[in-house]
Design a protein around this motif. Structure first.
Motif, PDB file in Angstrom:
ATOM      1  N   CYS A  31      15.510  70.763 -62.788  1.00 56.99           N
ATOM      2  CA  CYS A  31      15.899  70.453 -61.752  1.00 56.99           C
ATOM      3  C   CYS A  31      17.434  71.345 -61.530  1.00 56.99           C
ATOM      4  O   CYS A  31      18.255  71.153 -62.719  1.00 56.99           O
ATOM      5  CB  CYS A  31      16.314  68.984 -62.458  1.00 56.99           C
ATOM      6  SG  CYS A  31      14.941  67.374 -62.748  1.00 56.99           S
ATOM      7  N   ALA A  62       6.964  61.999 -61.623  1.00 59.68           N
ATOM      8  CA  ALA A  62       8.492  61.401 -61.560  1.00 59.68           C
ATOM      9  C   ALA A  62      10.160  62.418 -62.601  1.00 59.68           C
ATOM     10  O   ALA A  62       8.600  63.446 -64.001  1.00 59.68           O
ATOM     11  CB  ALA A  62       8.580  60.212 -61.794  1.00 59.68           C
ATOM     12  N   LYS A  63      11.077  62.424 -62.939  1.00 60.29           N
ATOM     13  CA  LYS A  63      11.326  63.068 -63.492  1.00 60.29           C
ATOM     14  C   LYS A  63      11.130  62.322 -64.860  1.00 60.29           C
ATOM     15  O   LYS A  63      11.595  62.810 -65.827  1.00 60.29           O
ATOM     16  CB  LYS A  63      12.406  62.924 -63.160  1.00 60.29           C
ATOM     17  CG  LYS A  63      12.730  63.976 -62.334  1.00 60.29           C
ATOM     18  CD  LYS A  63      14.872  63.881 -61.839  1.00 60.29           C
ATOM     19  CE  LYS A  63      14.871  65.140 -60.190  1.00 60.29           C
ATOM     20  NZ  LYS A  63      16.543  64.400 -60.184  1.00 60.29           N
ATOM     21  N   HIS A 120       6.499  66.672 -56.382  1.00 61.06           N
ATOM     22  CA  HIS A 120       6.767  66.513 -57.965  1.00 61.06           C
ATOM     23  C   HIS A 120       8.996  65.933 -57.924  1.00 61.06           C
ATOM     24  O   HIS A 120       9.291  66.353 -56.497  1.00 61.06           O
ATOM     25  CB  HIS A 120       7.163  67.728 -58.810  1.00 61.06           C
ATOM     26  CG  HIS A 120       6.058  68.341 -58.711  1.00 61.06           C
ATOM     27  ND1 HIS A 120       6.183  69.708 -57.972  1.00 61.06           N
ATOM     28  CD2 HIS A 120       5.197  68.993 -59.590  1.00 61.06           C
ATOM     29  CE1 HIS A 120       4.851  70.429 -58.111  1.00 61.06           C
ATOM     30  NE2 HIS A 120       4.257  69.965 -59.383  1.00 61.06           N
ATOM     31  N   GLU A 121       9.352  65.328 -58.578  1.00 58.65           N
ATOM     32  CA  GLU A 121      10.659  65.456 -57.801  1.00 58.65           C
ATOM     33  C   GLU A 121      11.775  66.338 -58.468  1.00 58.65           C
ATOM     34  O   GLU A 121      12.785  66.419 -58.553  1.00 58.65           O
ATOM     35  CB  GLU A 121      11.753  63.986 -58.676  1.00 58.65           C
ATOM     36  CG  GLU A 121      10.477  62.539 -58.427  1.00 58.65           C
ATOM     37  CD  GLU A 121      11.170  61.289 -58.711  1.00 58.65           C
ATOM     38  OE1 GLU A 121      10.135  60.376 -58.343  1.00 58.65           O
ATOM     39  OE2 GLU A 121      11.517  61.804 -59.848  1.00 58.65           O
ATOM     40  N   PRO A 171      10.161  71.189 -55.452  1.00 55.97           N
ATOM     41  CA  PRO A 171       9.702  69.849 -54.805  1.00 55.97           C
ATOM     42  C   PRO A 171       9.112  69.576 -54.389  1.00 55.97           C
ATOM     43  O   PRO A 171       8.090  68.431 -54.284  1.00 55.97           O
ATOM     44  CB  PRO A 171      10.726  68.695 -54.777  1.00 55.97           C
ATOM     45  CG  PRO A 171      12.239  69.866 -55.645  1.00 55.97           C
ATOM     46  CD  PRO A 171      11.733  71.180 -55.155  1.00 55.97           C
ATOM     47  N   ASP A 172       8.967  70.435 -53.175  1.00 48.14           N
ATOM     48  CA  ASP A 172       8.405  69.363 -51.799  1.00 48.14           C
ATOM     49  C   ASP A 172       7.327  70.490 -51.787  1.00 48.14           C
ATOM     50  O   ASP A 172       6.325  70.276 -50.682  1.00 48.14           O
ATOM     51  CB  ASP A 172       9.192  68.995 -50.334  1.00 48.14           C
ATOM     52  CG  ASP A 172       9.972  70.683 -50.161  1.00 48.14           C
ATOM     53  OD1 ASP A 172       9.568  72.135 -51.106  1.00 48.14           O
ATOM     54  OD2 ASP A 172       9.802  71.180 -49.135  1.00 48.14           O
ATOM     55  N   ARG A 207       3.184  61.589 -57.042  1.00 49.42           N
ATOM     56  CA  ARG A 207       4.313  62.069 -56.773  1.00 49.42           C
ATOM     57  C   ARG A 207       4.864  62.196 -58.556  1.00 49.42           C
ATOM     58  O   ARG A 207       4.764  60.893 -58.902  1.00 49.42           O
ATOM     59  CB  ARG A 207       5.141  61.936 -55.642  1.00 49.42           C
ATOM     60  CG  ARG A 207       7.350  61.930 -56.150  1.00 49.42           C
ATOM     61  CD  ARG A 207       7.459  61.559 -54.756  1.00 49.42           C
ATOM     62  NE  ARG A 207       8.732  62.466 -54.492  1.00 49.42           N
ATOM     63  CZ  ARG A 207       9.241  63.295 -53.620  1.00 49.42           C
ATOM     64  NH1 ARG A 207       8.316  64.145 -53.384  1.00 49.42           N
ATOM     65  NH2 ARG A 207      10.745  64.624 -54.295  1.00 49.42           N
TER      66      ARG A 207
END
Length: 289
Positions: free
Chosen positions: A90, A8-9, A36-37, A70-71, A6
């Motif tokens: 974001c 991260a930002k 992803h975040e 993100p998912d 995953r």
């Protein structure tokens, strides 16, 4: 699919306030399945490769465009001089108060492409965006969001569905060819007839296609057919002969030969590996329950 990676930002944004960042991939290496975040736009500039998104394989090359949430789980494989940009963002950090879903649609099971003109315009905006998003002051954040809006509008104006539903501008030779090929995967595509219909030089178009994609039109068509076959074998109960027909093969035996040569597995063996995987998952769930 089990995903352990995953992104991260904190690894991609210069600050917790910056809403957008550009991660250029020149070239893009093979990359395992991940989520992803953050949200992401993927724009392919050159070369080719296999993009697997939510278990569906896509043959990608110059002009392909993807919107990822993100998912959404995706990966890159079998890459060949693949050059792309990942524009990550974001939405919760945006301050313009816009309904961003109006500009950033989900893929909804189909691929988007950018016209040649759209690619040129998007590249210019992304170059500016790349410079501003590396900073962290308030003015740069505002300018970054404004540039991202400009990019989203540019993509909205110049994108088209890969199945050829939308009318393309005149003179977009490569786009016309791509759209025609995508719309005729289940039938024989006659490049000579296409060029005659659109008053194009077949030799020049072949050279342009190879220069931009790293493949001949014939190789591109065959890989598209195999991508569709993999998806049908994995997601449907179609007989092998029906899969072959839906992917442009008149002879199911020939389809099996080509599929086995390209993947190392017969169509039946390819399907069985996913059936076994599903059975193991079901047994695990029952055991845990």
């Amino acid at each position: 699919m089990t995903v352990s990676l995953r992104l991260a930002k904190a690894d991609y944004f210069p600050s917790e306030l910056m809403p957008v960042a550009v991660a250029d991939r020149a070239p893009q290496p093979c990359f395992p399945p991940h989520v992803h975040e953050f949200s992401e736009l993927v724009i392919v500039w050159r070369g080719n490769g296999l993009h697997v998104m939510n278990d569906k394989p896509w043959l990608i090359t110059c002009g392909d465009l993807f919107y990822l949430r993100p998912d959404d789980c995706h990966s890159f494989d079998a890459v060949n001089d693949l050059v792309l940009d990942n524009i990550i963002f974001c939405p919760e950090r945006f301050s313009l108060g816009l309904e961003w879903q109006n500009f950033l649609p989900e893929n909804e099971g189909s691929a988007w492409r950018l016209t040649t003109r759209g690619m040129a315009l998007a590249r210019g905006v992304i170059q500016q965006l790349r410079q501003e998003c590396r900073k962290s002051d308030r003015l740069s954040r505002q300018l970054t969001e404004t540039l991202f809006l400009q990019l989203a509008l540019t993509l909205q104006r110049h994108r088209y569905s890969a199945d050829g539903v939308y009318q393309l501008p005149e003179g977009e030779q490569l786009d016309l060819l791509m759209s025609a090929i995508q719309g005729q995967i289940a039938t024989h595509f006659d490049l000579s007839a296409f060029c005659h219909q659109h008053h194009l030089s077949e030799r020049a178009l072949k050279q342009l296609f190879r220069q931009q994609t790293g493949m001949t039109p014939g190789h591109y068509i065959r890989q598209l057919q195999l991508c569709r076959a993999k998806y049908l074998l994995r997601s449907s109960d179609c007989l092998i002969g029906e899969v072959a027909a839906r992917c442009g093969f008149d002879d199911s035996n020939y389809f099996s030969v080509v599929f086995t040569r390209e993947t190392g597995l017969t169509p039946s063996a390819f399907r069985q590996q996913f059936e076994h995987s599903s059975q193991r998952k079901l047994q695990f769930v029952r055991h845990e329950g």
